[in-house]
Enzyme design. Structure first.
Site, mmCIF file in Angstrom:
data_model
loop_
_atom_site.group_PDB
_atom_site.id
_atom_site.type_symbol
_atom_site.label_atom_id
_atom_site.label_comp_id
_atom_site.label_asym_id
_atom_site.label_seq_id
_atom_site.Cartn_x
_atom_site.Cartn_y
_atom_site.Cartn_z
ATOM 1 C CG ASP A 1 -2.053 0.967 1.119
ATOM 2 O OD1 ASP A 1 -2.404 1.343 -0.019
ATOM 3 O OD2 ASP A 1 -2.583 1.382 2.172
ATOM 4 N N GLY A 2 0.345 2.320 -0.608
ATOM 5 C CA GLY A 2 1.002 3.624 -0.541
ATOM 6 C C GLY A 2 1.534 4.151 -1.871
ATOM 7 C CG ASN A 3 1.835 1.655 -5.317
ATOM 8 O OD1 ASN A 3 2.712 1.417 -4.503
ATOM 9 N ND2 ASN A 3 1.360 0.752 -6.164
ATOM 10 N NE ARG B 1 -4.158 6.690 -7.166
ATOM 11 C CZ ARG B 1 -4.185 6.715 -5.840
ATOM 12 N NH1 ARG B 1 -4.164 7.856 -5.193
ATOM 13 N NH2 ARG B 1 -4.221 5.594 -5.151
ATOM 14 C CG ASN C 1 -7.926 -2.148 -5.135
ATOM 15 O OD1 ASN C 1 -7.023 -2.977 -4.972
ATOM 16 N ND2 ASN C 1 -8.132 -1.172 -4.271
ATOM 17 C CB SER D 1 -7.648 -3.503 3.016
ATOM 18 O OG SER D 1 -7.352 -2.293 3.664
HETATM 19 C C1 IPE Z 1 -5.322 -2.774 -0.168
HETATM 20 O O1 IPE Z 1 -5.040 -1.444 -0.315
HETATM 21 C C2 IPE Z 1 -5.312 -3.455 -1.517
HETATM 22 C C3 IPE Z 1 -4.014 -3.618 -2.132
HETATM 23 C C4 IPE Z 1 -2.859 -3.247 -1.625
HETATM 24 C C5 IPE Z 1 -4.027 -4.237 -3.432
HETATM 25 P P1 IPE Z 1 -6.186 -0.335 -0.485
HETATM 26 O O2 IPE Z 1 -5.471 0.950 -0.682
HETATM 27 O O3 IPE Z 1 -7.128 -0.751 -1.546
HETATM 28 O O4 IPE Z 1 -6.930 -0.403 0.919
HETATM 29 P P2 IPE Z 1 -7.821 0.670 1.668
HETATM 30 O O5 IPE Z 1 -8.891 1.088 0.714
HETATM 31 O O6 IPE Z 1 -6.924 1.797 2.045
HETATM 32 O O7 IPE Z 1 -8.340 -0.042 2.886
HETATM 33 C C1 IPE Z 2 -1.534 0.342 -3.441
HETATM 34 O O1 IPE Z 2 -1.364 1.717 -3.459
HETATM 35 C C2 IPE Z 2 -1.792 -0.218 -4.813
HETATM 36 C C3 IPE Z 2 -3.136 -0.751 -5.034
HETATM 37 C C4 IPE Z 2 -4.117 -0.748 -4.174
HETATM 38 C C5 IPE Z 2 -3.403 -1.339 -6.332
HETATM 39 P P1 IPE Z 2 -2.589 2.732 -3.438
HETATM 40 O O2 IPE Z 2 -2.964 3.066 -4.833
HETATM 41 O O3 IPE Z 2 -3.664 2.204 -2.572
HETATM 42 O O4 IPE Z 2 -1.895 3.991 -2.761
HETATM 43 P P2 IPE Z 2 -2.498 4.933 -1.631
HETATM 44 O O5 IPE Z 2 -2.975 4.056 -0.528
HETATM 45 O O6 IPE Z 2 -3.617 5.702 -2.260
HETATM 46 O O7 IPE Z 2 -1.354 5.800 -1.227
HETATM 47 MG MG MG Z 3 -4.111 2.359 -0.610
#
Ligand code: IPE
Ligand code: IPE
Ligand code: MG
Length: 227
Positions: A16-18, A29, A64, A183
């Site tokens: 998480d955190g991309n 993004r 997602n 999640s």
């Molecule tokens: C969890 O991350 C799913 C993946 C890393 C693929 P999310 O970014 O979707 O989770 P929430 O929405 O913050 O709980």
């Molecule tokens: C995780 O990063 C990747 C996926 C859920 C596919 P995010 O896209 O959720 O990044 P944040 O949480 O918004 O920083």
């Molecule tokens: Mg996320």
């Protein structure tokens, strides 16, 4: 049971955190997702230097799909590129691919690529399990239905029908980005897993972070309800 120096066989990561990584750098993004794929690549390369038998990565959740279409397209295109570019390396490095989730309902060309990747890596000894279009509650419901159709809904029967059935028990669950939640990831499998929530954003995650997580795991005392 003393936890000194124990080894994790199965590690799972909520990557998480991309998005936040990209935002901090004032980048679109998609750049965060691209850098996230690079982090995955380096991590898979580093597996041979660890004793991990199975690494499970949460790549795309069934929730997602709620994201904007453009972001979903970017993620699917990155997946296509990643399979194409990294499959030869998986095969060369003895990595066996496993997929958790309802991946058969992804785009037909992705399904075809994944089927091919599964077949070509079937002989590998170390498993890379990828959760794609995965949701743990649906997984458990599906497993319970399958168990019921066989006559008994026991924990063991449900276990046998989860996507994770062929994998070793989950030892360590890591989430990056600082969020402290699951999640909808491996809710059943995490029953006695150790958990580690890291403040690092996924694109910044390196093999050294994994090594340090494994050291921390080695120091944890696991009890499984005993004493
Ligand atoms: C969890 O991350 C799913 C993946 C890393 C693929 P999310 O970014 O979707 O989770 P929430 O929405 O913050 O709980
Ligand atoms: C995780 O990063 C990747 C996926 C859920 C596919 P995010 O896209 O959720 O990044 P944040 O949480 O918004 O920083
Ligand atoms: Mg996320």
């Amino acid at each position: 049971m003393s936890g000194e120096g124990q080894q994790a066989r199965h590690v799972a990561i909520i990557m998480d955190g991309n998005g936040r990584w990209a935002k901090r750098k004032h980048l679109p993004r998609v750049m965060g997702h691209r850098k996230g794929v690079e982090a995955v690549r380096e991590l898979v390369r580093s597996l041979k230097d660890t004793n991990i038998e199975c690494l499970t990565l949460y790549a795309f959740s069934s929730e997602n799909w709620k994201r904007p279409e453009e972001e979903i397209d970017d993620l699917m295109n990155l997946m296509r590129k990643f399979i194409k570019s990294d499959l030869p390396e998986f095969i060369a490095n003895d990595v066996k691919l496993h997929i958790l989730g309802d991946w058969q309902s992804l785009a037909p060309d992705i399904v075809e690529m994944l089927e091919d990747a599964l077949a070509q890596t079937a002989g590998g000894s170390r498993t890379l399990a990828v959760a794609l279009n995965y949701g743990s509650q649906a997984e458990i419901a599906q497993a319970a239905r399958a168990a019921a159709s066989e006559g008994e809904i026991t924990a063991e029967a449900i276990d046998r029908h989860l996507y994770s059935a062929p994998l070793p028990p989950l030892d360590l669950l890591i989430r990056t980005s600082g969020e402290v939640r699951l999640s909808n990831f491996l809710l059943w499998q995490a029953a006695y897993a150790e958990m580690l929530f890291l403040d690092v954003l996924w694109p910044d995650f390196t093999p050294d972070h994994l090594k340090s997580a494994l050291m921390k795991f080695g120091e944890r005392e696991r009890r499984f309800g005993g004493r």
